[in-house]
Write an enzyme that holds these catalytic residues in place. Sequence first.
Site, mmCIF file in Angstrom:
data_model
loop_
_atom_site.group_PDB
_atom_site.id
_atom_site.type_symbol
_atom_site.label_atom_id
_atom_site.label_comp_id
_atom_site.label_asym_id
_atom_site.label_seq_id
_atom_site.Cartn_x
_atom_site.Cartn_y
_atom_site.Cartn_z
ATOM 1 N N THR A 60 0.843 -1.198 0.000
ATOM 2 C CA THR A 60 0.000 0.000 0.000
ATOM 3 C C THR A 60 0.878 1.248 0.000
ATOM 4 O OG1 THR A 60 -0.197 0.209 2.421
ATOM 5 C CG2 THR A 60 -1.786 -1.238 1.299
ATOM 6 N N GLY A 61 0.347 2.324 -0.599
ATOM 7 C CA GLY A 61 1.120 3.560 -0.669
ATOM 8 C C GLY A 61 2.383 3.366 -1.473
ATOM 9 N N GLY A 113 7.879 7.213 -3.430
ATOM 10 C CA GLY A 113 8.670 7.033 -2.217
ATOM 11 C C GLY A 113 9.062 5.606 -1.877
ATOM 12 N N ILE A 114 8.987 5.300 -0.583
ATOM 13 C CA ILE A 114 9.444 4.006 -0.059
ATOM 14 C C ILE A 114 8.646 2.850 -0.652
ATOM 15 C CG2 ILE A 114 9.473 2.622 2.070
ATOM 16 C CD1 ILE A 114 10.177 5.350 3.541
ATOM 17 N N TYR A 144 1.968 12.700 14.415
ATOM 18 C CA TYR A 144 2.561 11.662 13.552
ATOM 19 C C TYR A 144 3.332 10.651 14.392
ATOM 20 C CZ TYR A 144 5.738 9.582 10.100
ATOM 21 O OH TYR A 144 6.455 8.700 9.325
HETATM 22 N N1 LIG Z 1 10.386 9.459 4.168
HETATM 23 C C1 LIG Z 1 10.691 9.356 5.440
HETATM 24 O O1 LIG Z 1 11.620 10.022 5.913
HETATM 25 C C2 LIG Z 1 9.926 8.411 6.338
HETATM 26 C C3 LIG Z 1 10.482 8.123 7.589
HETATM 27 C C4 LIG Z 1 9.803 7.248 8.431
HETATM 28 C C5 LIG Z 1 8.619 6.681 8.031
HETATM 29 N N2 LIG Z 1 8.091 6.995 6.806
HETATM 30 C C6 LIG Z 1 6.834 6.341 6.432
HETATM 31 O O2 LIG Z 1 7.039 5.673 5.207
HETATM 32 C C7 LIG Z 1 5.774 5.507 4.549
HETATM 33 C C8 LIG Z 1 5.913 5.965 3.107
HETATM 34 O O3 LIG Z 1 6.213 7.351 3.110
HETATM 35 P P1 LIG Z 1 7.125 8.061 2.010
HETATM 36 O O4 LIG Z 1 8.137 8.842 2.731
HETATM 37 O O5 LIG Z 1 7.520 7.097 0.979
HETATM 38 O O6 LIG Z 1 6.067 9.133 1.476
HETATM 39 P P2 LIG Z 1 5.401 9.423 0.066
HETATM 40 O O7 LIG Z 1 6.426 9.519 -1.001
HETATM 41 O O8 LIG Z 1 4.498 10.575 0.322
HETATM 42 O O9 LIG Z 1 4.548 8.112 -0.218
HETATM 43 C C9 LIG Z 1 3.349 7.860 0.448
HETATM 44 C C10 LIG Z 1 2.553 6.903 -0.392
HETATM 45 O O10 LIG Z 1 1.375 6.545 0.321
HETATM 46 C C11 LIG Z 1 0.241 6.887 -0.444
HETATM 47 N N3 LIG Z 1 -0.829 7.194 0.495
HETATM 48 C C12 LIG Z 1 -0.859 8.164 1.429
HETATM 49 N N4 LIG Z 1 -2.013 8.100 2.122
HETATM 50 C C13 LIG Z 1 -2.703 7.053 1.615
HETATM 51 C C14 LIG Z 1 -3.953 6.464 1.890
HETATM 52 N N5 LIG Z 1 -4.785 6.957 2.827
HETATM 53 N N6 LIG Z 1 -4.340 5.378 1.179
HETATM 54 C C15 LIG Z 1 -3.535 4.879 0.216
HETATM 55 N N7 LIG Z 1 -2.358 5.392 -0.106
HETATM 56 C C16 LIG Z 1 -1.941 6.471 0.591
HETATM 57 C C17 LIG Z 1 0.701 8.002 -1.376
HETATM 58 O O11 LIG Z 1 -0.061 8.127 -2.547
HETATM 59 P P3 LIG Z 1 -1.390 9.066 -2.619
HETATM 60 O O12 LIG Z 1 -1.020 10.359 -1.959
HETATM 61 O O13 LIG Z 1 -1.699 9.173 -4.069
HETATM 62 O O14 LIG Z 1 -2.425 8.312 -1.872
HETATM 63 C C18 LIG Z 1 2.096 7.495 -1.714
HETATM 64 O O15 LIG Z 1 2.031 6.468 -2.678
HETATM 65 C C19 LIG Z 1 4.776 6.290 5.367
HETATM 66 O O16 LIG Z 1 4.075 5.411 6.235
HETATM 67 C C20 LIG Z 1 5.653 7.246 6.181
HETATM 68 O O17 LIG Z 1 5.034 7.662 7.353
HETATM 69 C C21 LIG Z 1 8.735 7.837 5.947
#
Ligand SMILES: NC(=O)c1ccc[n+]([C@@H]2O[C@H](COP(=O)([O-])OP(=O)(O)OC[C@H]3O[C@@H](n4cnc5c(N)ncnc54)[C@H](OP(=O)(O)O)[C@@H]3O)[C@@H](O)[C@H]2O)c1
Length: 251
Positions: free
Chosen positions: A13-14, A18-19, A151
Amino acid sequence: MHDRLKGKVAVITGASTGIGLATAKVFAAEGAKVYITGRRQGVLDRAAEEIGHGATGLQTDSASLEDLDRLYAHVKSDAGRIDILFANAGGGSLLPLGQITEEQVDDTFDRNVKGVIFTVQKALPLMGKGGSIILTGSTAGSSGTAAFSVYSASKAAVRNLARSWAMDLKGTGIRVNVVSPGPVRTPGLVGLAGDDAAQQELLLDHFATLIPLGRVGEADEIARAALFLASDDASFVNGAELFADGGTAQV
Ligand SMILES: NC(=O)c1ccc[n+]([C@@H]2O[C@H](COP(=O)([O-])OP(=O)(O)OC[C@H]3O[C@@H](n4cnc5c(N)ncnc54)[C@H](OP(=O)(O)O)[C@@H]3O)[C@@H](O)[C@H]2O)c1
């Protein structure tokens, strides 16, 4: 790549950016049939094309139970089962105590907690012995960060979901673990600084000073930690939190 997930069915999912996207690429290259989700159809379609290997994008809001039912009905009719579930969709925003809004709390907990709970619960009928569930936590879940309490609390909740679910899943042969990234260069992270590229670089530079390795992480580095948890290499790893954080939360 070494076919470490050959023949496996993975839902991430998501994964449109990103990740999640980086992980979908790694899982697909390792032989998995990959289903990815996100809320924006256009971004999702481009991501599925980029991943290749027959990856399927299914528009899903993880906070919507109806959307999740539709997602799993599709996966069931298409693949019949799920071997790997990466509940990764999530995100957050910055607001200090005193300025926290109901909207921020609802949005953050809908995505990071409610969404994760039902993403996993609704997938269970499709999972069985040898299955691997991975949740995305964060270093923020085990430390304090100014203006990031909502968060951070949601990610602390994610950590406990894995501990408790390891007990609920006793005897099923399904493992559940958390991968907890530190700051990683993704649209979600740089977006915390707004749209200005210079501000985004300043934010990344600031994070780099807080990390023992002296740099922020790249999405692919989290993908490879998730690959370990997804694969049979982690066959006795259960209820754990694997930090991929350059040491951020370890010192
Ligand atoms: N980057 C960091 O530094 C970091 C550090 C620790 C943890 N994280 C965690 O890693 C995960 C991925 O984050 P990321 O940094 O890769 O961010 P990102 O690039 O913003 O990716 C987030 C992804 O989740 C999707 N998404 C968000 N809300 C959603 C929902 N309600 N239903 C379905 N899809 C959803 C987004 O697409 P849409 O917006 O189109 O839905 C996107 O594909 C998150 O859980 C974040 O909290 C990130």
